[in-house]
Enzyme design. Structure first.
Site, mmCIF file in Angstrom:
data_model
loop_
_atom_site.group_PDB
_atom_site.id
_atom_site.type_symbol
_atom_site.label_atom_id
_atom_site.label_comp_id
_atom_site.label_asym_id
_atom_site.label_seq_id
_atom_site.Cartn_x
_atom_site.Cartn_y
_atom_site.Cartn_z
ATOM 1 N N HIS A 241 -23.263 36.352 -28.198
ATOM 2 C CA HIS A 241 -23.188 35.093 -27.775
ATOM 3 C C HIS A 241 -22.327 34.186 -28.586
ATOM 4 C CE1 HIS A 241 -26.784 35.649 -25.079
ATOM 5 N NE2 HIS A 241 -27.187 36.284 -25.891
ATOM 6 N N ASN B 23 -16.508 16.224 -25.653
ATOM 7 C CA ASN B 23 -16.626 16.814 -27.178
ATOM 8 C C ASN B 23 -17.536 15.776 -27.837
ATOM 9 O OD1 ASN B 23 -16.265 17.085 -29.737
ATOM 10 N ND2 ASN B 23 -13.913 17.013 -29.668
ATOM 11 N N HIS C 271 -11.919 26.453 -46.008
ATOM 12 C CA HIS C 271 -11.376 25.158 -46.388
ATOM 13 C C HIS C 271 -9.859 25.326 -46.853
ATOM 14 C CE1 HIS C 271 -10.718 20.896 -47.281
ATOM 15 N NE2 HIS C 271 -12.276 20.826 -47.395
#
Length: 499
Positions: A388, A425, A303
């Site tokens: 992946h 998106n 954050h």
């Protein structure tokens, strides 16, 4: 034969290829160093085997010593088991695939925008240029409310859009997992911009008649990375609530938050976001390990909200005409890059092989301690840690930035770029469309590690690491079912729009 070939027909190895093999050999050497050290250790143990037999005879003859030793070992094992965190498994997941009637090509987007009469010619041209360079295809989905004439942005239309997406994903998930709704003990829902009363989590409780003591949470305003925050919250709840299931639902509302002004930083989101939702089912039941697809290994949250520039880079506010929209800063990519750097610095020690950690430490010491100014900071090769990569499909520029910073190849970026092309998106749910793509391609094998990376307002960068518990291929109710063979496709840098 090429002039570069030698007389015997073989091509000489380039310097980059040679360095690749040198690094690969170094990696294998460091990785297997423990086994190399065990050889002389085994020799020492065999040499002193007679001493060990003498101690064993002593313990056998003295029952008191044997009893105390056994009890101590049992206590240590019990404490270890009790203090170890519960393992969290991903039983299954599902992604919402809207009906074909909601398809919204780039041309349809421009016609709908133009028909509103709210955008200037300059704003329409700006949107057109964004869409032409977006990396989007022609089969994305828009809500019915925005496809209407005039667009319907009412609360009822917004509820209809969000509930259709959430319930569609949950229905498929419950059908696939064969788990009854009333067995769910934890519910976490995230939607950044649409948070009505009663909450979306309450809507799910009501629709599926979940039990009265279900632990429900509704995360709002946390941006496109909130899906992984929801997974992290569910993981912590599963540590203290044994033998239960946790349902995590991620979505975003388009209808209610379509911007009808002409402030350019707020127009970008109109072009980016499309309809989507995901539902995943987590559990801490050991009996479900056999059926589960993945085990959750790590979650790392970063954050950057303490920094004002990061805090305001994605900001909902009114424009000069008091029209509400979400403003995207020009510094967004740089801020996302810094957040990613902080996140991977925390994640690295948990996932990187020792060979990469040693190289990173060596360059860090050279630059900081010995002041070697010309030495570039070493970027660890995360391709050695994961098979992946699922990177939030926030836009072409986001994917380009992550690809460059992590040194990934086209194959590693395929799932993210094809999700952006096919679905656009879809906010925090995009990570699950990407994992569904890899599954549909039959690429996920038992033991494979998956890295999901999400970015969101605040500014936040979050990671989740999964390990595949079995081979996973194309299954029913996969959003790519029926069209996976069409991908990958070549995505042009600019795709002209005529409307």
């Amino acid at each position: 034969m090429s002039p570069a070939a030698s007389k015997n027909g073989h091509f000489p190895l380039t310097l980059s290829v040679k360095l690749k093999y040198v690094k690969l050999g170094y990696h294998y050497l460091v990785t297997n160093s423990v086994y190399l050290l065990l050889i002389p250790l085994a020799a020492v143990i065999l040499t002193n085997l007679s001493t060990a037999n003498l101690l064993l005879d002593l313990c056998t003859k003295n029952s008191a010593i044997l009893t105390v030793t056994s009890i101590s070992l049992a206590l240590i094992a019990t404490v270890h088991v009790m203090r170890s965190p519960r393992k969290v498994y991903l039983l299954d997941f599902a992604c919402y695939k809207p009906f074909p009637g909601n398809l919204c090509s780039k041309e349809v987007h421009m016609r709908v925008s133009s028909a509103t009469g709210r955008f200037t010619a300059e704003s329409l041209d700006f949107q057109r240029k964004i869409l032409e360079r977006s990396g989007y295809g022609q089969k994305m989905h828009a809500p019915a409310g925005l496809m209407a004439t005039p667009p319907d942005q009412s609360m009822a239309a917004a509820r209809e859009e969000t509930e259709a997406a959430m319930f569609g994903a949950i229905d498929d998930l419950l059908d696939k997992s064969r788990v009854e709704a009333r067995e769910i003990g934890v519910l976490v829902v995230n939607s950044s911009l649409f948070n009505p009363t009663p909450s979306l989590s309450a809507a799910i409780v009501n629709h599926y008649k979940l039990r009265g003591n279900v632990l429900s949470f509704n995360l709002g305003g946390m941006g496109c990375s909130a899906g992984l925050i929801a997974v992290d919250l569910a993981k912590h709840l599963l540590q203290v609530h044994p033998h239960t299931y946790a349902l995590v639902v991620s979505t975003e509302n388009i209808c209610r938050n379509w911007y009808l002004g002409n402030h350019r930083p707020m127009l970008v989101s109109n072009c980016l976001f499309r309809v989507g939702a995901s539902a995943i089912l987590l559990t801490n039941r050991r009996s479900e390990r056999r059926r589960s697809k993945y085990q959750l290994l790590h979650t790392v949250r970063t954050h950057k909200g303490a920094d004002d520039r990061s805090y305001r880079c994605v900001f909902q506010e009114e424009d000069q005409h008091n029209i509400v929209g979400v403003s995207l800063s020009k510094d967004l990519m740089a801020i996302a890059g810094e957040a990613l750097k902080t996140n991977i610095t925390t994640l690295g020690p948990f996932v990187l092989p020792m060979s990469e950690q040693l190289l990173f430490l060596a360059t860090l010491v050279a630059r900081k301690v010995f002041q070697v100014k010309k030495m570039e900071p070493y970027i660890p090769d995360f391709k050695m840690a994961f098979e992946h990569f699922c990177i939030h499909a926030g836009g072409r520029s986001v994917l380009d930035e992550v690809e460059k910073r992590l040194g990934l190849r086209e194959w590693h970026m395929e799932a993210s770029r094809m999700t952006l092309y096919r679905f656009g998106n879809t906010s925090s749910s995009s990570l699950w469309y990407e994992l569904a793509y890899s599954e549909a391609k039959g690429r996920v094998r038992r033991g494979d590690r998956v890295w999901q990376i999400g970015f969101g307002s605040g500014f936040k960068c979050n990671s989740a690491v999964w390990c595949a518990l079995r081979d996973v291929g194309l299954e029913e109710k996969n959003p790519w079912d029926g069209e996976i063979d069409e991908f990958p496709v070549r995505v042009p840098r600019v795709a002209p729009i005529v409307y």
